[in-house]
Every structure is written in structure tokens, then in C-alpha cells.
Design a protein around this motif. Structure first.
Motif, PDB file in Angstrom:
ATOM      1  N   CYS A 238      65.062  -0.822 -39.551  1.00 42.46           N
ATOM      2  CA  CYS A 238      63.973   0.028 -39.059  1.00 42.46           C
ATOM      3  C   CYS A 238      62.912  -0.777 -38.311  1.00 42.46           C
ATOM      4  O   CYS A 238      62.140  -0.233 -37.516  1.00 42.46           O
ATOM      5  N   MET A 239      62.852  -2.094 -38.580  1.00 42.32           N
ATOM      6  CA  MET A 239      61.753  -2.904 -38.056  1.00 42.32           C
ATOM      7  C   MET A 239      61.699  -2.869 -36.523  1.00 42.32           C
ATOM      8  O   MET A 239      60.623  -2.818 -35.928  1.00 42.32           O
ATOM      9  N   PHE A 240      62.857  -2.882 -35.887  1.00 45.24           N
ATOM     10  CA  PHE A 240      62.897  -2.897 -34.426  1.00 45.24           C
ATOM     11  C   PHE A 240      62.242  -1.633 -33.866  1.00 45.24           C
ATOM     12  O   PHE A 240      61.390  -1.693 -32.978  1.00 45.24           O
ATOM     13  N   ASP A 241      62.649  -0.488 -34.430  1.00 44.53           N
ATOM     14  CA  ASP A 241      62.108   0.787 -33.921  1.00 44.53           C
ATOM     15  C   ASP A 241      60.610   0.894 -34.184  1.00 44.53           C
ATOM     16  O   ASP A 241      59.869   1.448 -33.368  1.00 44.53           O
ATOM     17  N   ILE A 242      60.176   0.351 -35.301  1.00 47.80           N
ATOM     18  CA  ILE A 242      58.750   0.420 -35.626  1.00 47.80           C
ATOM     19  C   ILE A 242      57.956  -0.467 -34.663  1.00 47.80           C
ATOM     20  O   ILE A 242      56.962  -0.040 -34.084  1.00 47.80           O
ATOM     21  N   LEU A 243      58.439  -1.696 -34.481  1.00 45.11           N
ATOM     22  CA  LEU A 243      57.668  -2.628 -33.640  1.00 45.11           C
ATOM     23  C   LEU A 243      57.697  -2.229 -32.175  1.00 45.11           C
ATOM     24  O   LEU A 243      56.792  -2.561 -31.411  1.00 45.11           O
ATOM     25  N   LYS A 244      58.728  -1.515 -31.780  1.00 44.18           N
ATOM     26  CA  LYS A 244      58.796  -1.051 -30.389  1.00 44.18           C
ATOM     27  C   LYS A 244      57.624  -0.118 -30.073  1.00 44.18           C
ATOM     28  O   LYS A 244      57.247   0.048 -28.917  1.00 44.18           O
ATOM     29  N   MET A 245      57.059   0.489 -31.100  1.00 46.22           N
ATOM     30  CA  MET A 245      55.922   1.394 -30.902  1.00 46.22           C
ATOM     31  C   MET A 245      54.589   0.652 -30.959  1.00 46.22           C
ATOM     32  O   MET A 245      53.535   1.248 -30.790  1.00 46.22           O
ATOM     33  N   VAL A 246      54.637  -0.655 -31.247  1.00 48.78           N
ATOM     34  CA  VAL A 246      53.394  -1.422 -31.323  1.00 48.78           C
ATOM     35  C   VAL A 246      53.041  -1.928 -29.920  1.00 48.78           C
ATOM     36  O   VAL A 246      53.713  -2.814 -29.377  1.00 48.78           O
ATOM     37  N   ALA A 247      52.061  -1.330 -29.312  1.00 43.07           N
ATOM     38  CA  ALA A 247      51.547  -1.745 -28.009  1.00 43.07           C
ATOM     39  C   ALA A 247      52.664  -1.929 -26.987  1.00 43.07           C
ATOM     40  O   ALA A 247      53.534  -1.064 -26.858  1.00 43.07           O
ATOM     41  N   HIS A 248      52.664  -3.058 -26.288  1.00 48.39           N
ATOM     42  CA  HIS A 248      53.551  -3.268 -25.142  1.00 48.39           C
ATOM     43  C   HIS A 248      54.106  -4.682 -25.206  1.00 48.39           C
ATOM     44  O   HIS A 248      53.568  -5.531 -25.923  1.00 48.39           O
ATOM     45  N   PRO A 249      55.201  -4.966 -24.434  1.00 48.64           N
ATOM     46  CA  PRO A 249      55.893  -6.247 -24.597  1.00 48.64           C
ATOM     47  C   PRO A 249      54.987  -7.483 -24.571  1.00 48.64           C
ATOM     48  O   PRO A 249      55.116  -8.344 -25.443  1.00 48.64           O
ATOM     49  N   ALA A 250      54.073  -7.580 -23.608  1.00 50.45           N
ATOM     50  CA  ALA A 250      53.272  -8.803 -23.503  1.00 50.45           C
ATOM     51  C   ALA A 250      52.349  -8.970 -24.707  1.00 50.45           C
ATOM     52  O   ALA A 250      52.022 -10.094 -25.105  1.00 50.45           O
TER      53      ALA A 250
ATOM     54  N   GLY B 286      53.069   3.598 -26.880  1.00 52.12           N
ATOM     55  CA  GLY B 286      52.387   2.328 -27.126  1.00 52.12           C
ATOM     56  C   GLY B 286      50.965   2.472 -27.620  1.00 52.12           C
ATOM     57  O   GLY B 286      50.354   1.505 -28.054  1.00 52.12           O
ATOM     58  N   ASP B 287      50.422   3.698 -27.538  1.00 47.52           N
ATOM     59  CA  ASP B 287      49.069   3.931 -28.068  1.00 47.52           C
ATOM     60  C   ASP B 287      49.117   3.957 -29.591  1.00 47.52           C
ATOM     61  O   ASP B 287      50.164   4.168 -30.197  1.00 47.52           O
ATOM     62  N   TYR B 288      47.936   3.810 -30.185  1.00 48.28           N
ATOM     63  CA  TYR B 288      47.839   4.104 -31.603  1.00 48.28           C
ATOM     64  C   TYR B 288      48.203   5.569 -31.803  1.00 48.28           C
ATOM     65  O   TYR B 288      47.870   6.424 -30.988  1.00 48.28           O
TER      66      TYR B 288
END
Lengths: 797, 158, 280
Positions: C92-104, C190-192
């Protein structure tokens, strides 16, 4: 070379000749510098002994400044000086944002820094001048202001109440301007109508959010009495006049340089108090002064736009024919009308443009503009259009639903027919060369309404609310002197071009139109090379420098191609004529047997020609070889302005389909189509990109953007994390197509194309959303259409 | 209190050595780079929300407004001025072809984001491209032309 | 917007950092800096000293440690997303972190930073609570391990002491039949979130044996809804009942993009969305 995508204007010559560049989607080679990091934006400039400023801004929407103590700030590291209104006013005279041609406007004098009273959160009150911006900000924290907070008038809807806080007591109340348009007799017509529909819509404040913020470097040179201003503005000659006037300088010795500008959209065409303060500071301290607004400053001091509440009423007969339309619009503009264009124009355009595509024999419109304690509001991309188009098109959909008529059919039977121009808007504003019928037909052809309707029904069965909408609109472009100049503003409606053949054979072109990314330089080059018969790469262009370009208005209201482009065309034709006269003398032949192709003067019937380089060398270096009396001018200039009508209108038709998630209220735009008739397209790709960028900006207003205020007048979301601009993920691809009706006002036949997307998208999105919501008897009437508003409409919360 | 108001560090920018330079402790990397003439790195918000200042730091895209200059000690930095390899020249050609920028202010950050997409060598759909660039704000284009350009770059590379 | 003065200290090792932090209560730890730098740039935070721990080696390790997945505090979101051990043990970690802001931002932002910052709208604190993770902190008196549910006290407030630094997070390895499912509702990618949910589920879609619900972006810290989870287990998904239960269990706090009423509705709907992601 790319294929010509559009039917070219026959006045521009044959298509299959060499150097036919008009109408081709050529890449902007000149703009490649931006991909190499080589742009020259204001903040990229560093001058010797340059200082930086930071402004102390009012933390309150309305407050008395009882005293300011700057002693500690003046002693802070790196600080050169600290000024308040007293010092700045010694150098800069106040201004008043009113014009004379639209009835009485009432706005008080405004000074660069607030004196005694601050009237919006963000209004500049004091300024620190320091060696670095960081040091200036350090010193801001040491300025002590004794504030007495006053009650703020935040809500425009109560601004004229008897118990309202009067922001300028000398005016007696908060009314800035009002106008009524009355054509025919709406009361009588509504009585005759078979169906009357009403709507009240409100539009939040939003702002431009140019990625490059406002910036200025002012450099007073005492030795030459010359003020040089590096400024990311849109109208250099207007700024030249204003700075000279208010700083009491010789206007000829004020130079405005606007190199690369990181987006403007109307935000950067106004006179801002902080920028005037910067010019005054440079004059006072004799050093170059830089001010670059940070993002917080952008949100609280760049002009805001929209902020309207509009009620409308439309009466139709049983066949769907519109009998009457009535609107009543209220707008709040902050505490001052902006200078020099005033803050009346958005409302004025709402009154002018509502109902514009249609035959509406009886029309009444009332506009009221009031002061409030918020950031000043003024003209921004598609001035007034989103409101005018949204109210018109919402009413038309409602009428169609009420009499059970297709939404495209009701529009078609009410359009001003394509063959009925010249004509007039319901408000009486003249119209010509438009094509609502052909554009709607084209839109319906590319949309395939039947398939869309089938999909809407299918989605409904699955629990998804999907709907669609179509709209038509008129777009104000290419303004004439009747827009600003007639009212007393020193804003040129004429633009000039100067073109020369140089000794090397190179062509140099300068124009008073400016570049903010639209592709001004590219299209000017295309027109010049096309009309002259030279290769594109032999033309170089100078823009944005009052010392180096012809006088003119600059770039705003989509006037670059239609007005500035025509000036370039005329100048290029003049130069060509001169060149052919000289060539005829050199080649001892009749001028009519000659032409220019690929930088050579050729004999149309064959035989040896002469290169432009050789011709130029003869003229410049061996002029004595020319026959006596030859007019050997290799420099031509021309000007152009629109005469006789206020604007050259463009028209557009748009459609979209949206789906609504009933659980979350989130709207997805499935598809978006736009058909634009802007006459001759000099570079179709650039036209399409104006439409696309404009549509996305319109979607921003429709779904996301809002300057949120609390009831004390504090802006709550003045950061880029909290103010929601459109980002890539939520935005659709946009299918763009064209109808071409050339403007009869010019040879080039081009109209503007920059406003329609932003002006029309909010209406078509709202109509599509309401078409979807209609399936469950729900409706939204407020923009931005947030998920929360959708869920409220659906009764979920 | 420990440490100093300026820090002595070494790093490279586009291959050029910056040895033992003093940077103010409080200065972010974007401001430092701009002060050294790398003005292609643009500032739009100074809070990481607009993406204009995105540069490459040790092979990865970072917001240079959200990195202190002092943190660049030992780092290899690349700014838009140094995007001159074959792949990036191709990217620029595609940006030009599709008119994937208007005013050019977002372009340096957009190019860096594109570079990272391409280095990941994944075949992305248009929606996935939109997701990858969703941290880079562009007010002018409406994004479609940028997606077009990146899509063409991906097709050429895969 | 330029930061006020502060001094900068590049920590050589953990002890060095702990020592400075212990002695200067206005110093702050700089890890990825992706939340700290905006606050500094806008002068919302004016610490005396930044202690840069980002160069301390060994703090970005990701490994299986006994019955836990250990993620070192300095592992960036990108490191974690691309890590095979994480992928195999906590998909699940990948899908969760993908929603955290943006790549940079994810290239710099750290796992430990997000956990320690305690933003109630962030995903990772809720994940830590939902998975019963242990947060390992190091201080003058050595290491201690704090259960995530005890770590978060309130708005950006944790039990961490002035001399302590988060060094890693231990996520218990998933048992057979156990799954972490996640969803959130944002205005823009990518927003909160306006509201988000991380569910720790034992069982399958048609046979849920145990359920833990932890919401984020709803209140002042990760919001655990045990009573609502039990109600859902017993009665299945019933919008009105669950909404009523959530309203008594969580003190929803509205923000710019969603009122408390909106958050309550979204939280309720998220239970349905998350459960629909389970396999039959």
C-alpha cells in the motif's frame, strides 16, 4: 514547412508563392531562449549600486495609522532608508482612477503609500530600502505602527445599506459607478412572453496568478535627468506617460523597457501604488531600486477580478424566440478604482455583452459598482465576459428546458444571422463580421451531440451524473479610441511598426506591441517576411522599449495581431514598394515587372535579379550610383488604429461534457470543444494555444479559483498551496476548430483570440454541470463550483 | 546557539566547480544560484507549490527554493543552463514544436520534471504524464501542449 | 519572502545533533526540509539554529527487522516508493506516497520528517497509527520506542522531547489475510486531502474479521474510529448509521476547502470507497 491549415485571406496574396508565412503553424524559434534559461525577466537584472525594497503592508482591511516609528528599522543591517507616505509624496503626485466618457465615476485620490488610513489588507504603508531583500524584510519587523483598527466594509451586498461603513466619508456612500442600458420596453415584452425564466448567479473574486510576479527596477540618472524603468508590464508607453506625469519628469526622458514578461493576462497593465513608490524612491535616492512582489504580495495586491452577483430574466415565446432580457449586476471593486483604466470596465462589459449573439429586441441592464475593504479589483483577461456569457447562456438553457426545446435549437433560432451584419448587440454596441450560425454548426459537427446524450443516459443508469452544454459568445478584441482614449486616458489605441533593410541585407522590425508569451514576436516576423518576400530567419524584432520602438498601446484586449499586425503589414508593403522602386532604377526596368522572393528582387518574367543585400549595399555605400532623384529610403513606418466602432468583435462557440461524482461532489471534465472565428489566423497553432490557455483559465474560475475572505476582510488563502489554480491533472484536452470571417476593418483581417476561452468556459461548464444535475432536480448558481456546493445542491450535506 | 550565519561549502553547477564559497545560512539554493547568474532558475512561490525553481541535485529533481544553499555542500547541481545533452536537446525541440510554453517562466522547471520522467524510462499514458507534471504550474498553455511534447519524447525514447 | 536569520549546523552524527538540540530549545531539525523551508521562507517560523541531519549516514536504511518493516527516518518518499522490500511487505505504501505532493518534493521529503512533523492532513501519521507502528526516537538517554497512537497529541504536537530525534519507524509485518487499504478525496492531485482514510483490514470483502479505521485531514491528529469500525463490522455499510457514529467519535475541524459537515460526509463515503477496494 507546415501545411496551411486555414483559408487564407485573399487580400494577402497567393498561397503558393515562396515566403508565404501567414497562416502557417511555424514554431517560435525566437522563444527557444526560454528553454535554454536565457530569458531576460525583470528579476534577472542586476545594476551597479542597486538596492532592494520591502513594503510594510496593512495587516488590517481598514485601520487608522495613528503613528509610525521607523527609527529602529533605519538602524538595521544593510538598510539605506525607510520611507512613509510623507517622503514618497514629496516626489510622486497622487492619482484618481476615473474616466470621463461613461457617466459619473467617484473615486478619491490615491497615493503610493497609505496616509492616515489603510483601506485593504496589503495596502503599502511604509517601505524599507536595503542592500538585499532579506535585509529589507528584517527591518520591516522593526517598524512600529500604532494601528487603530476600524470596522471593515467587506460584503459588497451591504455596501450601500444605510448602516454600511463608508470607506471614503467625503463621497457620502460607497457607490463608485452605476449605469443603466434600456433598449425597447422589457416590461411590456415580458408580459407577452409565453415563458419567463430567471436566474441569480454569483462569481467569486479571483486573480491572475501570473507565474512571474509583478516586478520593477527604476533607475534614475541624475546626470541625464533620465528615468529608465525595467518593468514587466503590457503597455510601456502608457507607463512612460504616467511616470512622467506623476513624478514631474520630462516624458521624453522616461524610458520603459519591458523585456520578457512571465505572463500578464491584464494583471500587469495597471498602475500599482508599490511600483509608483519604487520609481519615486529611485528619484529620491539616485540609485537603481528593485522591487519583485513575493507571492503573498501578489495575492493581496495584484488586482483581483470578477466579484459579481448578477440577476437575470429572459422571456421567450412558445417557439423559443427571445422577446426580452433583463439583468441587474452588482460588483465590488475594493477601496479605489484602479488607475488609469478604472474599475468600471468589467461591469460595463457585462452590460455591453450580455445577450450579444442573439436578436433581443427588448433589453434592460443595470450595473452597480461599489467600494469595499478588499484588494482593488480591475480588468483581467476576458473582462466581464464570464459574467455576461454565463448569465445569458444559463437563462437560455433554462428557457429551453421550460419550453422543452433542444439547447442548440433555441440558440440557432435566436442568433443574429451570419448574413445580417453589420448589426448591434442588444445593448446597442455595434457588431460586424461574425458567424454564430456557422460556428455553432461546426461545434455540433465536431461534438456529436447524439452520442453525448446517449452517454449521459447510460451514465445515469450507472449512478453517474453526466451532462453537457453548448454556448455562443462575442469576444471584445481590438479596441478603438472609444474604449479609453475618449475618456481622457493617455492610452494609445494606435500602434506603429517600423521596418528597415540594413546594409547586410537583414531586416529589422520594431513594433509598439509587446510580448508576454503569446507569440507577438513570431507573428510579427511572419507578417513582415510574408509581405516583404524574405526568409523568416532574416528578420529580427525589437519590442518593449520606448526608446527603440514606435509609439503605441502595447498588448492587452487581444489587440496585437489585429492592430499591431496590420501596422507591420502596412510598413512591410511600404518598404517593399520602396525597394522595388530602387531596384527598378538600378535594373533600369519597370517596377511592375519586379517582385521580391527569398531575399532577392526578381524579374517576374525571368532574367537576372538582384539580392536585397546587393541592393542595400548600393543604397548605403554607393548611393552615388543611383539615378538622381531616386527615393532611396530603406526604412518604412506605418500605424494603424480601429476607427468608427468601439471594438472588433470575435465570436466563439464552446461545448463540454462533465461527470459528477455524487459521493464526493467532484466534477470531471470529460471533453471540451471550442470553435473560434478570429478572422485571419497568422499562426493557427498560436491561436489554438490562446484558446486552450484561455479555456483552462476559465475552468479555473468555474471550478477552483477564489480569493477567500473572512468577515473582517482578511484574505484567508493568499498562498499557492491554498489558492487553487488549475494544475495539469484535472484539466482536459481541448479540441479546437475554426470558422473564418475576416474583419473588414483591415487588410490583414485578423481579430483577437485571447479572451474567448476565459470568457466562455465558465458558462459552458456551469451549463453542463446544471444539465447533469437537472436529472436529479438540482442546480448550482455560484462559481467556483466546489465539491461542497455540489454536495449541498444534491442534498448530501 | 551553534553554527554560523554563513557556511563555507563546495559544489558544482553544470560541471563548473564552486570551491570554498561562503553562502548565507538563511539563503535558499534558488536565490544563491540566481545571485551567481544562473537566472534560468525562476522563483514563483518560494514554498514548493509552483515548480518553477525545480533543478537537478545529485541526479534528482528538487525544488531549489526548498533546499538551503548550505545543504548543497558536495552536491552536483544542474540547472536549465546545463540541459545540453542529446536527450535534453531533443526534449527542447519537442517543446518548441508543440509550443509547450508561452511566456517561458515555467519552462526550466517543466524541463527538469520532463527529464526525470524520461530518466525513469516508463511508458506513460497522457493521464500519467499529467499526474507527473501536476506539481508544475503553467498559467499560459493550459498544459495540453506540454503533455503533447512529453508524450512525443517518451515515444521517441521507448 | 526571505527567511529570517538562523545559524546552520551540519550534524556529523546523531549524538552531535542530539547535543545541540538538547541545549537550544529554539533549534530545529532539518531533514528533507519540505515542510520546514516554506515556513522559514514565509517567516512563519524563526528558529535560532537549523540542525541538518540529512548527511548522517545510516539513517535512511530500509530493512526487515524481526517481525517489522523498518524504515529509517531519512529515507525519502522516493526511496520508499522505489524500494523492493517495501513493495513486497507493504504494497500500500506506493499508492499512499504517490498522493504525497509531487515528485520533486518526494525526492527530498523524508519518511521520518513526515512522521515527526505530525501534520493532521498528512497520510503517513495516519498510516503509522492504523498499522500500530512503533516510532523510534533517539535522545540523550538513548533510544525509546513510542507506539504511534501515543505519539500524536494534537495539532503538530507529539510526545517527542526537546532532545529527541525520530530515527525510524517500525511497521509490523502484515499477517496472512491482513490488508491496508487507503483512499482520500482532494481538490487537486497532490494537494492535502479534504478527508482521507487508512483502513487496516483482516479478511476479505465478504468476510471482514477485523477492521481498524484511521482518518486524516479530519481533525487535529490522526483520528481513530474504533466504534465506527465495530459498527461497520457488525452491520455492514450503512451511510446514515456510520455517519452518525463518526459524528460522535471524531471532532471534525473544517478548513478552507471543506467544512466540518463536508468532512463528516466524505469520511463516511470513504469507508464505502475503501471497502470496495477489498478483494472478494
Amino acid at each position: 514547412m507546415d501545411d496551411i491549415k486555414v483559408n487564407q485571406n485573399p487580400k494577402l496574396g497567393s498561397l503558393d508563392r515562396p515566403n508565404s508565412y501567414i497562416g502557417r503553424s511555424l514554431p517560435r524559434e525566437n522563444a527557444k531562449k526560454h528553454l535554454d534559461g536565457g530569458g531576460q525577466f525583470v528579476d534577472d537584472l542586476t545594476l551597479p549600486r542597486m538596492v532592494h525594497v520591502a513594503f510594510l503592508r496593512s495587516p488590517f482591511a481598514h485601520a487608522e495609522i495613528k503613528s509610525i516609528n521607523t527609527n529602529d528599522a533605519k538602524k538595521s543591517d544593510g538598510v539605506v532608508d525607510v520611507f512613509t507616505a510623507k517622503e514618497i509624496d514629496e516626489v510622486c503626485k497622487p492619482w484618481i482612477g476615473t474616466l470621463g466618457h461613461l457617466g459619473e465615476m467617484r473615486s478619491p485620490e490615491q497615493t503610493p503609500l497609505a496616509k492616515k488610513i489603510a483601506r485593504w489588507q496589503g495596502e503599502p504603508v511604509a517601505v524599507v530600502i536595503a542592500d538585499s531583500r532579506a535585509q529589507a524584510e528584517d527591518a520591516l519587523e522593526l517598524i512600529e505602527v500604532d494601528w487603530a483598527e476600524k470596522e471593515a466594509q467587506v460584503d459588497m451586498e451591504t455596501a450601500l445599506d444605510s448602516n454600511a461603513v463608508v470607506i471614503h466619508p467625503e463621497l457620502g456612500n460607497n457607490l463608485f459607478w452605476t449605469r443603466t442600458v434600456n433598449q425597447g420596453d422589457v416590461e411590456k415584452a415580458f408580459k407577452k412572453a409565453d415563458a419567463v425564466v430567471e436566474a441569480t448567479l454569483d462569481f467569486a473574486r479571483h486573480t491572475g496568478v501570473t507565474l512571474e510576479s509583478r516586478g520593477i527596477v527604476a533607475d534614475w540618472n541624475k546626470a541625464e535627468n533620465k528615468m529608465t524603468i525595467y518593468h514587466n508590464g503590457q503597455a510601456p508607453h502608457m507607463m512612460q506617460h504616467i511616470i512622467a506625469k506623476h513624478l514631474d519628469l520630462n516624458e521624453g526622458l522616461v524610458r520603459i523597457v519591458s523585456r520578457d514578461v512571465g505572463g500578464s493576462f491584464g494583471i500587469k497593465v495597471h498602475v500599482y501604488p508599490d511600483e509608483m513608490a519604487v520609481t519615486a524612491i529611485s528619484k529620491k535616492i539616485g540609485r537603481p531600486v528593485k522591487f519583485i512582489a513575493d507571492r503573498l504580495e501578489s495575492f493581496t495586491t495584484d488586482i483581483h477580478a470578477r466579484c459579481h452577483k448578477i440577476s437575470g430574466k429572459l422571456g421567450v415565446d412558445k417557439n423559443g424566440k427571445i422577446l426580452a432580457m433583463e439583468i441587474d449586476d452588482l460588483s465590488g471593486i475594493g477601496p479605489f478604482s484602479m488607475y488609469p483604466r478604472t474599475s468600471a470596465i468589467e461591469t460595463n462589459q457585462v452590460l455591453n455583452l450580455s445577450g450579444a449573439p442573439y436578436v433581443i429586441p427588448n433589453y434592460k441592464a443595470v450595473g452597480t459598482v461599489v467600494f469595499q475593504n478588499k484588494t482593488p479589483m480591475c480588468q483581467y483577461r476576458a473582462v466581464g465576459h464570464p459574467i455576461a456569457v454565463a448569465i445569458t447562456e444559463a437563462l437560455i438553457d433554462k428557457a429551453a428546458y421550460k419550453i422543452d426545446m433542444d439547447i442548440d435549437k433555441i440558440r440557432k433560432i435566436n442568433f443574429i444571422p451570419d448574413n445580417a451584419y453589420p448589426n448591434k448587440c442588444p445593448s446597442g454596441v455595434p457588431l460586424e463580421d461574425l458567424s454564430h450560425e456557422a460556428s455553432m454548426d461546426k461545434l455540433l459537427e465536431i461534438m456529436d451531440i447524439k452520442e453525448i446524450e446517449a452517454q449521459n443516459e447510460e451514465d445515469f443508469k450507472k449512478g453517474v451524473l453526466t451532462g453537457h452544454g453548448v454556448i455562443s459568445m462575442c469576444e471584445v478584441t481590438n479596441p478603438s479610441p472609444l474604449f479609453y482614449g475618449v475618456g481622457g486616458a493617455h492610452i494609445s489605441s494606435q500602434d506603429g511598426a517600423s521596418i528597415r533593410l540594413e546594409g547586410s541585407g537583414a531586416i529589422h522590425l520594431s513594433s509598439s506591441i509587446t510580448e508576454q508569451g503569446q507569440g507577438t514576436e513570431a507573428i510579427m516576423k511572419q507578417i513582415a517576411a510574408d509581405q516583404l518576400g524574405v526568409k523568416m530567419e532574416s528578420v529580427r524584432v525589437t519590442l518593449g522599449d520606448t526608446d527603440a520602438t514606435p509609439y503605441g498601446g502595447g498588448t492587452w484586449a487581444s489587440r496585437g495581431a489585429g492592430i499591431g499586425g496590420e501596422a507591420v503589414l502596412k510598413a512591410a508593403r511600404k518598404l517593399k514598394d520602396n525597394i522595388l522602386n530602387i531596384a527598378a532604377a538600378i535594373m533600369q526596368t519597370d517596377k511592375d515587372t519586379l517582385d521580391i522572393e527569398d531575399n532577392n528582387v526578381i524579374r517576374k518574367n525571368g532574367g537576372e535579379g538582384i539580392t536585397l543585400q546587393k541592393l542595400a549595399e548600393t543604397v548605403y555605400y554607393r548611393g552615388h550610383e543611383l539615378p538622381k532623384g531616386t527615393n532611396a529610403e530603406l526604412l518604412a513606418t506605418a500605424s494603424f488604429l480601429i476607427e468608427g466602432i468601439p471594438f472588433v468583435f470575435t465570436n466563439s462557440a464552446m461545448g463540454c461534457q462533465v461527470s459528477i461524482d455524487q459521493d464526493t461532489g467532484i466534477i470531471k471534465i470529460n471533453k471540451f470543444w471550442a470553435v473560434e472565428d478570429c478572422g485571419t489566423q497568422i499562426n493557427p497553432k498560436l491561436v489554438e494555444e490562446q484558446i486552450r490557455g484561455g479555456v483552462i483559465q476559465g475552468i479555473g474560475g468555474a471550478l477552483f479559483e477564489e480569493c477567500v475572505y473572512d468577515n473582517q476582510g482578511n484574505m484567508q488563502n493568499a498562498t499557492m498551496a491554498d489558492y487553487l489554480v488549475p494544475m495539469a491533472y484535472e484539466m482536459p484536452d481541448i479540441i479546437v476548430d475554426h470558422v473564418t470571417t475576416n474583419s473588414g476593418r483591415s487588410i490583414i483581417g485578423a481579430k483577437g483570440a485571447g479572451e474567448a476561452g476565459t470568457g466562455g468556459a465558465p458558462a459552458v461548464i456551469m451549463n453542463a454541470v446544471n444539465n447533469a444535475l437537472k436529472q436529479v432536480n438540482a442546480e448550482v448558481v455560484s462559481q467556483p463550483i466546489t465539491p461542497e456546493k455540489i454536495l449541498k445542491a444534491l442534498g448530501k450535506i | 546557539m551553534a553554527g554560523n550565519n554563513s557556511v563555507n561549502i563546495s559544489f558544482t553547477v553544470n560541471g563548473e566547480n564552486f570551491n570554498n564559497v561562503n553562502v548565507p545560512s538563511r539563503q535558499h539554493l534558488a536565490d544563491y544560484l540566481r545571485s551567481q547568474g544562473f537566472t534560468g532558475t525562476h522563483l514563483g512561490c518560494e514554498q514548493g507549490a509552483c515548480g518553477a525553481c525545480t533543478i537537478e541535485m545529485d541526479g534528482k529533481a528538487v525544488r531549489s527554493c526548498l533546499v538551503l544553499a548550505s545543504q548543497a555542500n558536495g552536491a552536483n547541481l544542474k540547472t536549465v543552463e546545463g540541459f545540453d545533452d542529446e536527450m535534453m536537446e531533443k526534449v527542447k525541440q519537442n517543446f518548441l514544436k508543440h509550443n509547450a510554453f508561452q511566456c517561458g517562466f515555467c519552462s526550466p522547471g517543466m524541463l527538469m520534471t520532463t527529464k526525470e520522467i524520461l530518466l525513469n524510462k516508463k511508458k506513460l499514458t497522457r493521464d500519467e504524464i499529467r499526474s507527473e507534471i501536476s506539481g508544475n504550474y503553467c498559467r499560459c498553455t493550459g498544459y495540453q501542449s506540454i503533455v503533447d511534447a512529453i508524450e512525443e519524447c517518451i515515444n521517441e525514447i521507448n | 519572502m526571505k527567511a529570517a536569520h538562523f545559524s546552520y549546523h551540519e550534524a556529523l552524527n546523531l549524538q552531535d545533533a542530539i547535543k545541540i538540540k538538547a541545549h537550544d530549545d529554539e533549534s530545529v531539525i532539518l531533514a528533507g526540509g519540505q515542510s520546514l523551508l516554506p515556513a522559514l521562507n514565509m517567516r512563519l517560523s524563526s528558529p535560532t539554529c537549523l540542525i541538518d541531519i540529512s548527511k548522517i549516514s545510516g539513517l535512511n536504511e530500509i530493512k526487515i527487522d524481526g517481525q517489522t518493516l523498518f524504515i529509517g527516518a531519512l529515507a525519502t518518499h522516493s526511496d520508499v516508493m522505489n524500494n523492493k522490500t517495501v513493495k513486497n511487505n507493504m504494497p500500500c505504501m506506493f499508492d499512499i506516497l504517490k498522493m504525497v505532493a509531487h515528485p520533486a518534493i518526494r525526492n527530498k521529503g523524508t519518511h521520518g520528517g513526515s512522521i515527526a512533523y505530525g501534520d493532521p492532513a498528512a497520510e503517513l501519521p495516519a498510516l503509522a497509527v492504523a498499522t500500530n507502528a512503533e516510532i523510534i526516537v533517539s535522545g540523550q538517554n538513548g533510544d525509546r520506542s513510542i507506539n504511534a497512537k501515543d505519539f500524536y497529541l494534537g495539532l503538530f504536537e507529539t510526545t517527542i522531547n526537546q532532545d529527541e530525534i525520530v530515527v525510524g519507524i517500525k511497521y509490523p509485518l502484515l499477517k496472512k489475510g491482513q490488508k491496508i487499504v487507503f483512499d482520500e478525496v482532494c481538490r487537486r492531485h497532490g494537494d492535502y486531502a479534504m478527508a482521507g482514510l487508512i483502513a487496516n483490514v483482516m479478511g476479505s470483502k465478504n468476510d471482514i474479521k477485523d477492521l481498524k479505521l484511521v482518518f486524516f485531514a479530519t481533525g487535529d491528529k490522526p483520528d481513530v474510529a474504533d466504534k465506527t469500525a465495530r459498527l461497520c463490522l457488525e452491520n455492514g455499510y450503512d451511510y446514515d448509521k456510520l455517519k452518525n457514529s463518526l459524528s460522535t467519535e471524531i471532532d471534525f475541524a473544517g478548513d478552507l476547502n471543506s467544512s466540518s459537515e463536508m468532512k463528516l460526509h466524505l469520511a463516511t463515503v470513504l469507508i464505502k470507497k475503501v471497502l470496495s477496494k477489498l478483494e472478494i
